[in-house]
Design a protein around this motif. Structure first.
Motif, PDB file in Angstrom:
ATOM      1  N   VAL B 148       0.838  -1.202   0.000  1.00 52.27           N
ATOM      2  CA  VAL B 148       0.000   0.000   0.000  1.00 52.27           C
ATOM      3  C   VAL B 148       0.874   1.254   0.000  1.00 52.27           C
ATOM      4  O   VAL B 148       0.618   2.209  -0.745  1.00 52.27           O
ATOM      5  N   LEU B 149       1.945   1.253   0.817  1.00 50.13           N
ATOM      6  CA  LEU B 149       2.832   2.422   0.871  1.00 50.13           C
ATOM      7  C   LEU B 149       3.505   2.667  -0.474  1.00 50.13           C
ATOM      8  O   LEU B 149       3.573   3.801  -0.953  1.00 50.13           O
ATOM      9  N   THR B 150       4.001   1.580  -1.076  1.00 50.17           N
ATOM     10  CA  THR B 150       4.678   1.729  -2.369  1.00 50.17           C
ATOM     11  C   THR B 150       3.689   2.223  -3.418  1.00 50.17           C
ATOM     12  O   THR B 150       4.005   3.094  -4.232  1.00 50.17           O
ATOM     13  N   GLY B 151       2.472   1.663  -3.381  1.00 48.46           N
ATOM     14  CA  GLY B 151       1.435   2.111  -4.310  1.00 48.46           C
ATOM     15  C   GLY B 151       1.079   3.572  -4.074  1.00 48.46           C
ATOM     16  O   GLY B 151       0.873   4.341  -5.022  1.00 48.46           O
ATOM     17  N   ALA B 152       1.041   3.974  -2.811  1.00 49.05           N
ATOM     18  CA  ALA B 152       0.709   5.371  -2.490  1.00 49.05           C
ATOM     19  C   ALA B 152       1.774   6.305  -3.054  1.00 49.05           C
ATOM     20  O   ALA B 152       1.456   7.376  -3.579  1.00 49.05           O
ATOM     21  N   LEU B 153       3.044   5.882  -2.972  1.00 51.27           N
ATOM     22  CA  LEU B 153       4.121   6.712  -3.529  1.00 51.27           C
ATOM     23  C   LEU B 153       3.932   6.872  -5.034  1.00 51.27           C
ATOM     24  O   LEU B 153       4.074   7.966  -5.585  1.00 51.27           O
ATOM     25  N   TYR B 154       3.562   5.759  -5.683  1.00 51.60           N
ATOM     26  CA  TYR B 154       3.350   5.793  -7.133  1.00 51.60           C
ATOM     27  C   TYR B 154       2.230   6.776  -7.484  1.00 51.60           C
ATOM     28  O   TYR B 154       2.379   7.627  -8.352  1.00 51.60           O
ATOM     29  N   VAL B 155       1.109   6.654  -6.775  1.00 55.48           N
ATOM     30  CA  VAL B 155      -0.041   7.531  -7.059  1.00 55.48           C
ATOM     31  C   VAL B 155       0.330   8.988  -6.782  1.00 55.48           C
ATOM     32  O   VAL B 155       0.005   9.895  -7.550  1.00 55.48           O
ATOM     33  N   ARG B 159      -0.146  11.567  -9.694  1.00 53.09           N
ATOM     34  CA  ARG B 159      -1.428  12.263  -9.693  1.00 53.09           C
ATOM     35  C   ARG B 159      -1.431  13.620  -8.999  1.00 53.09           C
ATOM     36  O   ARG B 159      -2.370  14.372  -9.155  1.00 53.09           O
ATOM     37  N   THR B 160      -0.409  13.904  -8.204  1.00 50.66           N
ATOM     38  CA  THR B 160      -0.468  15.165  -7.472  1.00 50.66           C
ATOM     39  C   THR B 160       0.429  16.208  -8.126  1.00 50.66           C
ATOM     40  O   THR B 160       1.336  15.886  -8.897  1.00 50.66           O
ATOM     41  N   ARG B 161       0.150  17.449  -7.784  1.00 49.94           N
ATOM     42  CA  ARG B 161       0.935  18.575  -8.278  1.00 49.94           C
ATOM     43  C   ARG B 161       2.403  18.440  -7.873  1.00 49.94           C
ATOM     44  O   ARG B 161       3.315  18.611  -8.670  1.00 49.94           O
ATOM     45  N   MET B 162       2.617  18.070  -6.599  1.00 45.39           N
ATOM     46  CA  MET B 162       3.985  17.928  -6.111  1.00 45.39           C
ATOM     47  C   MET B 162       4.696  16.792  -6.848  1.00 45.39           C
ATOM     48  O   MET B 162       5.854  16.923  -7.235  1.00 45.39           O
ATOM     49  N   GLY B 163       3.971  15.678  -7.040  1.00 38.89           N
ATOM     50  CA  GLY B 163       4.573  14.539  -7.729  1.00 38.89           C
ATOM     51  C   GLY B 163       4.961  14.874  -9.149  1.00 38.89           C
ATOM     52  O   GLY B 163       6.046  14.526  -9.614  1.00 38.89           O
ATOM     53  N   ARG B 164       4.051  15.585  -9.840  1.00 37.16           N
ATOM     54  CA  ARG B 164       4.365  15.963 -11.220  1.00 37.16           C
ATOM     55  C   ARG B 164       5.578  16.883 -11.268  1.00 37.16           C
ATOM     56  O   ARG B 164       6.416  16.781 -12.163  1.00 37.16           O
TER      57      ARG B 164
END
Lengths: 269, 287
Positions: B148-155, B159-164
């Motif tokens: 779940v944690l690894t998947g959350a990092l991926y999302v 999907r988020t402004r910071m991630g992009r």
């Protein structure tokens, strides 16, 4: 974004219709000085072309305006207010978008993600961003078709559309495009130019660096000729197009081959 | 027997993926090899151990505390220290994280002694069995949390402004600046996320392995191997690399003895570096 002070300072400049003014700009990389005192003015609502041979400093000029390269001397004014030494984020926030040479898309991201990166600073304007995304897709329907595709896998022309669209997503007042037509087919360039002319009619001011000197002078109202880091000539594009010196330096090849200029009806002054 | 080894390998692999995802993110985006990653994991384990044995806070709750705490710590380390030398060659940041790791690791030895400790849930969660396959429930839950944690990092990255912004900086730093991205802040956010993943992985590992400051080096080694196997700089790569390493260790331990599991994983590392240095999913661009 603008403070009241900036607006007040901008008043006289706006009356004269001047959006961007550059005075005695020196800039460069490391030990190399590229710009040696450039003076330039961009009038609101017009299309200004920047022409000159490779290494003349056209790209460096744009990179200095957008804050990627620090200026060493001289001044930059945006609507009358000092812009020199502003960060790229501030320059963009004030309304200057820069479509860089080589397009510089985020190749592994989708087209839509690239466009949304263009709107990165508009974090509290979801409605405006959605509207502008729709507008970009209307201008370039190809981008809508390919919005889920990785930007790096598209053709050069589609990438240039995406790069221009990404620039538009910040809702700029001035769009600076470095090398509009490099590596693109004449037909695609024609499409891009038509799109830009339409945007210009809607009020967008454009500063464009272009290799194709004939096209640049036909489309623009004002043009600057740069050589080895200085502006050597400037004036109305139609006048430069008729200037024998300019013709000899940049258009000689076209005349000797007897190639007629393709878009003689589209001069925008 | 085969199924049991397979399940053990998958459990181990998911935990390895969680260990490596943050390390891979920091390496891929910042080009910083964070030698503190193993000590961050151990610190997370101590946090879980202390929270459980002195305050009775369950490790599942501790994860929710560890994530922001480690993010903040990582953010501050990057902003205050590493951002000053980001323009320097990679050896400088490597030496810097090596030095900070020495300080952090020795501080943990001083604070907690080098004794091995164990987080023992009371009452124990027991085991589940499907036919001949037996899995302790705490391991199973830790595995699910790791995924779940690894998947959350991926999302978060997709999907988020910071991630992009993080991905944009990795792909083309100057183009990202032209979009208005603040590069030093984005570096700090990426390092913070890497630290948060390490801290959370540490909380999960506390349920399974003994806790000691000496464990930091083996954890760091696992992260290295997983990154090389999966390919640097992608969450799916970390998951794939983690699973491959978990399965290889699990089956290898069965075939040639558990004492050779580490030898096997490093032999794999050398093999990949020689024959496929880009890893299984290796490509430019963080996904």
């Amino acid at each position: 974004m603008n403070t009241a002070g900036e607006r007040a300072a901008a008043m006289p400049a706006e009356r004269s219709g001047e959006l961007l003014r550059i005075e005695g700009l020196h800039s460069g990389y490391g030990p190399v000085t590229v710009l040696w005192g450039v003076d330039l003015s961009v009038r609101e609502g017009g299309i200004t072309a920047l022409i000159g041979s490779n290494g003349a400093g056209k790209s460096t000029l744009m990179r200095t305006v957008s804050g990627l390269v620090p200026a060493r001397a001289g001044r930059i004014f945006w609507r009358g207010a000092e812009l020199r030494d502003a960060t790229p984020a501030r320059v963009l926030g004030l309304g200057i978008a820069h479509v860089p040479e080589g397009r510089r898309l985020f190749g592994a991201m989708s087209v839509e993600e690239n466009l949304l990166m263009g709107a990165y600073l508009r974090r509290n304007d979801a409605a405006g961003v959605a509207r502008d995304l729709g507008r970009v897709y209307t201008i370039f329907p190809k981008l809508k078709e390919r919005r889920r595709q990785a930007a790096g896998t598209m053709s050069g022309g589609e990438q240039q559309m995406c790069a221009i669209g990404r620039g538009l997503m910040s809702a700029p007042r001035l769009l600076m495009i470095d090398e509009l037509s490099l590596g693109l087919s004449p037909l695609l360039v024609e499409q891009l130019v038509d799109a830009l002319l339409a945007l210009n009619r809607e009020g967008l001011t454009i500063l464009v660096v272009e290799q194709d000197v004939v096209a640049a002078l036909e489309v623009s109202g004002t043009a600057y000729v740069m050589d080895t880091g200085r502006v050597t000539q400037h004036g109305e594009s139609s006048a430069l197009l008729a200037d024998p010196a300019v013709r000899r330096a940049y258009l000689g090849a076209f005349e000797s081959q007897g190639v007629s200029t393709p878009r003689s009806g589209t001069i925008v002054v | 027997m085969f199924l049991q080894i397979l399940v053990n390998g998958v459990v181990l692999g998911c935990l390895y993926a969680c260990i490596a995802a943050g390390f891979s993110l920091v390496w891929g985006v910042l080009n910083v090899i964070n030698l503190m990653h193993g000590s961050f994991i151990v610190l997370g384990s101590y946090l879980a151990w202390g929270a459980y044995h002195s305050m009775g806070v369950s490790p599942w709750v501790t994860i929710a505390i560890a994530a922001p705490l480690f993010y903040l710590m990582g953010y501050l380390v990057q902003r205050g220290v590493l951002n000053r030398v980001m323009a320097a060659p990679v050896l400088v940041t490597l030496t810097l994280t090596f030095g900070m790791d020495l300080i952090l690791n020795n501080a943990m030895i001083l604070a907690f002694k080098a004794d091995y400790r164990k987080l023992i849930l009371d009452p124990p969660l027991g085991t589940v069995a499907w036919g001949s396959v037996v899995v302790p429930v705490d391991r199973l839950v830790a595995t699910v949390f790791a995924l779940v944690l690894t998947g959350a990092l991926y999302v978060l990255l997709r999907r988020t402004r910071m991630g992009r912004a993080i991905i944009a900086v990795r792909l083309d730093r100057d183009a990202a600046r032209l979009m208005g991205v603040d590069v030093p802040v984005t570096y700090a956010a990426a390092f913070g996320l890497g630290a948060a993943m390490a801290g959370c992985a540490g909380v999960l590992l506390a349920l399974i392995f003994p806790i000691s400051p000496l464990s930091s080096i083996p954890y760091l080694g696992k992260a290295f191997v997983v990154c090389v196997l999966g390919g640097l700089g992608s969450v799916p790569g970390a998951v794939l690399g983690g699973l491959v390493l978990g399965l290889v260790e699990s089956f290898g331990a069965m075939a040639i003895g558990p004492e050779h599991a580490v030898t096997l994983s490093f032999a794999l590392l050398i093999g990949f570096l020689v024959f496929r240095p880009q890893g299984l999913l290796g490509k430019r661009g963080f996904e």
